[in-house]
Design an enzyme around this catalytic site. Sequence first.
Site, PDB file in Angstrom:
ATOM      1  N   ASN A 115      10.927  13.644   7.624  1.00 24.57           N
ATOM      2  CA  ASN A 115      10.091  12.629   6.974  1.00 24.57           C
ATOM      3  C   ASN A 115       8.642  13.085   7.036  1.00 24.57           C
ATOM      4  OD1 ASN A 115       9.426  10.087   5.775  1.00 24.57           O
ATOM      5  ND2 ASN A 115       8.756   9.354   7.783  1.00 24.57           N
ATOM      6  N   HIS A 117       4.842  11.407   7.178  1.00 22.98           N
ATOM      7  CA  HIS A 117       4.181  10.127   7.457  1.00 22.98           C
ATOM      8  C   HIS A 117       2.672  10.335   7.372  1.00 22.98           C
ATOM      9  CE1 HIS A 117       3.616   6.149   9.131  1.00 22.98           C
ATOM     10  NE2 HIS A 117       2.700   6.671   9.920  1.00 22.98           N
ATOM     11  N   SER A 144       1.878  13.880   9.103  1.00 22.18           N
ATOM     12  CA  SER A 144       2.794  14.538  10.041  1.00 22.18           C
ATOM     13  C   SER A 144       4.168  14.682   9.406  1.00 22.18           C
ATOM     14  CB  SER A 144       2.975  13.678  11.310  1.00 22.18           C
ATOM     15  OG  SER A 144       1.735  13.355  11.899  1.00 22.18           O
ATOM     16  N   ASP A 153       9.260   6.200  12.470  1.00 22.88           N
ATOM     17  CA  ASP A 153       8.117   7.118  12.588  1.00 22.88           C
ATOM     18  C   ASP A 153       7.980   7.681  14.001  1.00 22.88           C
ATOM     19  OD1 ASP A 153       7.516   6.500   9.911  1.00 22.88           O
ATOM     20  OD2 ASP A 153       6.224   4.844  10.509  1.00 22.88           O
TER      21      ASP A 153
HETATM   22  C1  GRF Z   1       3.121   9.811   1.200  1.00 19.31           C
HETATM   23  O1  GRF Z   1       1.783   9.542   1.494  1.00 19.31           O
HETATM   24  C2  GRF Z   1       3.935   9.890   2.456  1.00 19.31           C
HETATM   25  O2  GRF Z   1       3.204  10.280   3.565  1.00 19.31           O
HETATM   26  C3  GRF Z   1       4.414   8.479   2.642  1.00 19.31           C
HETATM   27  O3  GRF Z   1       4.609   7.990   1.349  1.00 19.31           O
HETATM   28  C4  GRF Z   1       3.771   8.673   0.440  1.00 19.31           C
HETATM   29  C5  GRF Z   1       4.625   9.161  -0.673  1.00 19.31           C
HETATM   30  O4  GRF Z   1       3.887   9.626  -1.758  1.00 19.31           O
HETATM   31  N1  GRF Z   1       5.584   8.472   3.469  1.00 19.31           N
HETATM   32  P1  GRF Z   1       4.601  10.327  -2.996  1.00 19.31           P
HETATM   33  O5  GRF Z   1       5.658   9.342  -3.504  1.00 19.31           O
HETATM   34  O6  GRF Z   1       5.202  11.602  -2.513  1.00 19.31           O
HETATM   35  O7  GRF Z   1       3.515  10.529  -4.004  1.00 19.31           O
END
Ligand code: GRF
Length: 234
Positions: A115, A117, A144, A153
């Site tokens: 994932n 985050h 991260s 998370d």
């Molecule tokens: C990213 O900022 C990621 O960190 C979070 O959700 C957002 C997704 O953005 N988990 P995208 O859909 O890849 O533009």
Amino acid sequence: MSDPQLDIIILISGRGSNMAAIHAACQDGRLPARITAVIADRPEAAGLELARSLAIPAFLVNFRDYARRADFDAALARRIDACTADPARSPIVLAGFMRILEPEFVGRYQGRMLNIHPSLLPAYRGLHTHRRALADGVAWHGASVHFVSVELDGGPVIAQVRVPVLPGDTESSLSARVQQGEHRLYWRVIAWMAQNRLTLTPAGVQLDGAPLRRPILWQLPAQDADGDLIDVAN
Ligand code: GRF
């Protein structure tokens, strides 16, 4: 050994900009793998259209069709496993995927589910990370990449990108800067996995056969928005 045929499955709920960045890395060979499916949990995820425009197979497993979370998870697992030639090995890449997954699902893909985050974990787990970082007046914020565990998370962090918080930053300017970092960060970690360099053991994360004592840290270059990430000695 790297395996150019490694299949990656990406799960999204939103725009899919990380998905597009990972796709670009597959296309130009930085990432020795191919995205065999993008799966969204909701029809309004704009990334579905984006995936189709990039000729990536895109699927919807709509969470609203399932009364129980476990039923959604089971349908998602079926879809994932049908989309890869190697269901026991394919990385499952969460990129803006907004569902909490049950322990059974997490266990099924343990050690190969990643994932991203938008914070420097363990700071700011959960939502509204940019707002909270601005309210605290921190000097650095970032993103991260971590293994997914049952704790939201909370899985072991593998690598991070930090970006400066600048005077006058708003949630949207800061989030855009963090995303620039995310797009340069995620493919690198997936590439380690594709090259069998990254594993999760009961003792923790191993990179190149050695325990990772702390996350690898990079920094977005200050001036050159298109530039590569800078290694931060840690
Ligand atoms: C990213 O900022 C990621 O960190 C979070 O959700 C957002 C997704 O953005 N988990 P995208 O859909 O890849 O533009």
